[in-house]
Design a protein around this motif. Sequence first.
Motif, PDB file in Angstrom:
ATOM      1  N   MET A 127     -34.219-106.959  66.901  1.00  0.00           N
ATOM      2  CA  MET A 127     -33.037-106.434  66.489  1.00  0.00           C
ATOM      3  C   MET A 127     -31.996-106.801  67.514  1.00  0.00           C
ATOM      4  SD  MET A 127     -32.626-102.153  67.267  1.00  0.00           S
ATOM      5  CE  MET A 127     -33.262-101.535  65.584  1.00  0.00           C
ATOM      6  N   ALA A 128     -31.052-106.807  67.154  1.00  0.00           N
ATOM      7  CA  ALA A 128     -29.846-107.537  68.021  1.00  0.00           C
ATOM      8  C   ALA A 128     -28.612-106.525  67.683  1.00  0.00           C
ATOM      9  CB  ALA A 128     -29.325-108.902  67.570  1.00  0.00           C
ATOM     10  N   TYR A 129     -28.304-105.920  68.884  1.00  0.00           N
ATOM     11  CA  TYR A 129     -27.110-105.181  68.832  1.00  0.00           C
ATOM     12  C   TYR A 129     -27.316-103.899  68.160  1.00  0.00           C
ATOM     13  CZ  TYR A 129     -25.737-109.068  71.544  1.00  0.00           C
ATOM     14  OH  TYR A 129     -25.464-109.891  72.234  1.00  0.00           O
ATOM     15  N   GLY A 130     -28.476-103.264  67.913  1.00  0.00           N
ATOM     16  CA  GLY A 130     -28.823-102.108  66.966  1.00  0.00           C
ATOM     17  C   GLY A 130     -29.257-100.865  67.724  1.00  0.00           C
ATOM     18  N   LEU A 131     -30.069-100.985  68.841  1.00  0.00           N
ATOM     19  CA  LEU A 131     -30.911 -99.950  69.418  1.00  0.00           C
ATOM     20  C   LEU A 131     -29.633 -98.906  69.862  1.00  0.00           C
ATOM     21  CD1 LEU A 131     -33.599 -98.495  70.035  1.00  0.00           C
ATOM     22  CD2 LEU A 131     -33.435 -99.928  72.214  1.00  0.00           C
ATOM     23  N   ASN A 144     -26.744 -98.573  68.732  1.00  0.00           N
ATOM     24  CA  ASN A 144     -26.065 -97.727  67.930  1.00  0.00           C
ATOM     25  C   ASN A 144     -26.699 -96.658  67.249  1.00  0.00           C
ATOM     26  OD1 ASN A 144     -23.774 -99.407  68.241  1.00  0.00           O
ATOM     27  ND2 ASN A 144     -24.652-100.928  67.086  1.00  0.00           N
ATOM     28  N   LEU A 145     -28.142 -96.395  67.601  1.00  0.00           N
ATOM     29  CA  LEU A 145     -28.942 -95.336  67.115  1.00  0.00           C
ATOM     30  C   LEU A 145     -28.724 -93.988  67.799  1.00  0.00           C
ATOM     31  CD1 LEU A 145     -32.094 -97.405  66.458  1.00  0.00           C
ATOM     32  CD2 LEU A 145     -30.469 -96.948  64.796  1.00  0.00           C
ATOM     33  N   ARG A 146     -28.701 -93.075  67.022  1.00  0.00           N
ATOM     34  CA  ARG A 146     -28.764 -91.514  67.797  1.00  0.00           C
ATOM     35  C   ARG A 146     -29.345 -91.382  68.924  1.00  0.00           C
ATOM     36  NH1 ARG A 146     -30.307 -90.959  62.265  1.00  0.00           N
ATOM     37  NH2 ARG A 146     -32.371 -90.475  62.561  1.00  0.00           N
ATOM     38  N   SER A 147     -30.609 -91.996  68.725  1.00  0.00           N
ATOM     39  CA  SER A 147     -31.819 -91.908  69.811  1.00  0.00           C
ATOM     40  C   SER A 147     -32.300 -93.235  70.141  1.00  0.00           C
ATOM     41  CB  SER A 147     -32.806 -90.789  69.624  1.00  0.00           C
ATOM     42  OG  SER A 147     -33.739 -90.777  70.411  1.00  0.00           O
ATOM     43  N   PRO A 148     -32.263 -93.833  71.163  1.00  0.00           N
ATOM     44  CA  PRO A 148     -33.216 -95.066  71.500  1.00  0.00           C
ATOM     45  C   PRO A 148     -34.532 -94.850  71.657  1.00  0.00           C
ATOM     46  CG  PRO A 148     -31.259 -95.217  73.157  1.00  0.00           C
ATOM     47  CD  PRO A 148     -31.206 -93.709  72.513  1.00  0.00           C
ATOM     48  N   LEU A 149     -34.942 -93.548  72.022  1.00  0.00           N
ATOM     49  CA  LEU A 149     -36.314 -93.346  71.966  1.00  0.00           C
ATOM     50  C   LEU A 149     -37.161 -93.449  70.481  1.00  0.00           C
ATOM     51  CD1 LEU A 149     -38.744 -92.289  73.441  1.00  0.00           C
ATOM     52  CD2 LEU A 149     -38.299 -89.883  72.985  1.00  0.00           C
ATOM     53  N   GLU A 150     -36.112 -92.539  69.687  1.00  0.00           N
ATOM     54  CA  GLU A 150     -36.668 -92.530  68.144  1.00  0.00           C
ATOM     55  C   GLU A 150     -36.499 -94.086  67.363  1.00  0.00           C
ATOM     56  OE1 GLU A 150     -38.014 -90.215  66.675  1.00  0.00           O
ATOM     57  OE2 GLU A 150     -37.925 -89.503  68.551  1.00  0.00           O
ATOM     58  N   GLY A 151     -35.565 -94.847  67.827  1.00  0.00           N
ATOM     59  CA  GLY A 151     -35.674 -96.320  67.566  1.00  0.00           C
ATOM     60  C   GLY A 151     -36.747 -97.182  68.029  1.00  0.00           C
ATOM     61  N   LEU A 152     -36.976 -96.892  69.267  1.00  0.00           N
ATOM     62  CA  LEU A 152     -38.424 -97.551  69.833  1.00  0.00           C
ATOM     63  C   LEU A 152     -39.756 -97.185  69.053  1.00  0.00           C
ATOM     64  CD1 LEU A 152     -37.545 -97.509  73.509  1.00  0.00           C
ATOM     65  CD2 LEU A 152     -37.657 -99.734  71.945  1.00  0.00           C
ATOM     66  N   LYS A 153     -39.818 -95.669  68.671  1.00  0.00           N
ATOM     67  CA  LYS A 153     -40.778 -95.043  68.023  1.00  0.00           C
ATOM     68  C   LYS A 153     -41.176 -95.978  66.688  1.00  0.00           C
ATOM     69  CE  LYS A 153     -41.177 -90.574  69.861  1.00  0.00           C
ATOM     70  NZ  LYS A 153     -40.872 -89.205  69.506  1.00  0.00           N
ATOM     71  N   ARG A 154     -39.895 -95.918  66.077  1.00  0.00           N
ATOM     72  CA  ARG A 154     -39.934 -96.719  64.583  1.00  0.00           C
ATOM     73  C   ARG A 154     -40.114 -98.184  64.690  1.00  0.00           C
ATOM     74  NH1 ARG A 154     -40.864 -95.748  59.717  1.00  0.00           N
ATOM     75  NH2 ARG A 154     -39.604 -96.631  58.067  1.00  0.00           N
ATOM     76  N   ILE A 155     -39.628 -98.934  65.837  1.00  0.00           N
ATOM     77  CA  ILE A 155     -40.078-100.510  65.821  1.00  0.00           C
ATOM     78  C   ILE A 155     -41.477-100.288  65.847  1.00  0.00           C
ATOM     79  CG2 ILE A 155     -40.053-102.210  67.266  1.00  0.00           C
ATOM     80  CD1 ILE A 155     -37.000-101.495  68.061  1.00  0.00           C
ATOM     81  N   ARG A 156     -42.297 -99.558  66.645  1.00  0.00           N
ATOM     82  CA  ARG A 156     -43.591 -99.663  66.947  1.00  0.00           C
ATOM     83  C   ARG A 156     -44.368 -99.371  65.592  1.00  0.00           C
ATOM     84  NH1 ARG A 156     -47.937 -96.149  69.081  1.00  0.00           N
ATOM     85  NH2 ARG A 156     -49.454 -97.744  69.831  1.00  0.00           N
ATOM     86  N   THR A 157     -43.728 -98.611  64.830  1.00  0.00           N
ATOM     87  CA  THR A 157     -44.437 -98.188  63.475  1.00  0.00           C
ATOM     88  C   THR A 157     -44.600 -99.574  62.698  1.00  0.00           C
ATOM     89  OG1 THR A 157     -42.446 -97.401  62.396  1.00  0.00           O
ATOM     90  CG2 THR A 157     -43.691 -95.888  63.417  1.00  0.00           C
ATOM     91  N   PHE A 158     -43.491-100.492  62.780  1.00  0.00           N
ATOM     92  CA  PHE A 158     -43.473-101.683  62.067  1.00  0.00           C
ATOM     93  C   PHE A 158     -44.522-102.753  62.543  1.00  0.00           C
ATOM     94  CE2 PHE A 158     -38.676-100.840  61.819  1.00  0.00           C
ATOM     95  CZ  PHE A 158     -38.816-100.225  60.543  1.00  0.00           C
ATOM     96  N   LEU A 159     -45.020-102.636  63.744  1.00  0.00           N
ATOM     97  CA  LEU A 159     -45.955-103.785  64.096  1.00  0.00           C
ATOM     98  C   LEU A 159     -47.254-103.378  64.245  1.00  0.00           C
ATOM     99  CD1 LEU A 159     -43.701-104.151  67.455  1.00  0.00           C
ATOM    100  CD2 LEU A 159     -43.764-105.516  65.383  1.00  0.00           C
ATOM    101  N   LYS A 160     -48.067-104.633  63.548  1.00  0.00           N
ATOM    102  CA  LYS A 160     -49.280-104.524  63.863  1.00  0.00           C
ATOM    103  C   LYS A 160     -49.853-104.348  65.258  1.00  0.00           C
ATOM    104  CE  LYS A 160     -50.315-108.252  60.234  1.00  0.00           C
ATOM    105  NZ  LYS A 160     -50.686-109.417  60.192  1.00  0.00           N
ATOM    106  N   GLY A 216     -48.747-106.849  68.092  1.00  0.00           N
ATOM    107  CA  GLY A 216     -47.402-107.198  67.417  1.00  0.00           C
ATOM    108  C   GLY A 216     -46.335-107.355  68.427  1.00  0.00           C
ATOM    109  N   ARG A 217     -45.382-108.199  68.538  1.00  0.00           N
ATOM    110  CA  ARG A 217     -44.231-108.158  69.321  1.00  0.00           C
ATOM    111  C   ARG A 217     -42.810-107.780  68.866  1.00  0.00           C
ATOM    112  NH1 ARG A 217     -45.253-110.116  73.837  1.00  0.00           N
ATOM    113  NH2 ARG A 217     -46.810-111.401  74.867  1.00  0.00           N
ATOM    114  N   ALA A 218     -42.084-107.613  69.544  1.00  0.00           N
ATOM    115  CA  ALA A 218     -40.683-107.220  69.175  1.00  0.00           C
ATOM    116  C   ALA A 218     -39.781-107.627  70.342  1.00  0.00           C
ATOM    117  CB  ALA A 218     -40.530-105.699  69.137  1.00  0.00           C
ATOM    118  N   GLY A 219     -38.711-108.194  69.776  1.00  0.00           N
ATOM    119  CA  GLY A 219     -37.526-108.533  70.901  1.00  0.00           C
ATOM    120  C   GLY A 219     -36.382-107.649  70.595  1.00  0.00           C
ATOM    121  N   VAL A 220     -35.794-106.920  71.384  1.00  0.00           N
ATOM    122  CA  VAL A 220     -34.538-105.965  71.227  1.00  0.00           C
ATOM    123  C   VAL A 220     -33.483-106.708  71.947  1.00  0.00           C
ATOM    124  CG1 VAL A 220     -33.530-103.863  71.375  1.00  0.00           C
ATOM    125  CG2 VAL A 220     -35.794-104.166  70.695  1.00  0.00           C
TER     126      VAL A 220
END
Length: 135
Positions: A24-28, A30-46, A49-53
């Motif tokens: 994710m680039a320049y998105g977190l 812009n979300l109404r809640s970074p916490l909710e965004g991080l939760k959602r990223i986690r649901t995408f991953l095995k 799994g790894r993520a870069g924000v």
Amino acid sequence: SIEWINKDFFDESWSFDPFDGAVMAYGLRNLRSPLEGLKRIRTFLKPGGRAGVLDFNKLNEGSINFWFQRTYLKKLVIPISSKFGLEDHFIYLQKSLEVFPDGKSLEKLSKKVGFKDANYYPQAGNQMGILILKN
């Protein structure tokens, strides 16, 4: 192989198999809640799994880096975007940075939502930062 998917980040109606990675680039910011965004990223991953924000870095007020960031947004980015009729796409940046968590806070929020590892690395003279996550 890499499959690029462009969907509404919070649309829970589509099903998917968890991914090995996410970016994710320049998105977190812009979300109404970074916490909710991080939760959602986690649901995408095995598991494992790894993520870069990547996003702007929230800097300490009064620092040279803070002054530089504020100046280039105000004196360069906004005026140049205005010349192309795009001011509305950039005018919000400074306000969004005022409420966005700093790197250490992003690491803590990431751990709170269940990431095993969360490390924040400043980039580009501290103007940006990348949060590296492991599920």
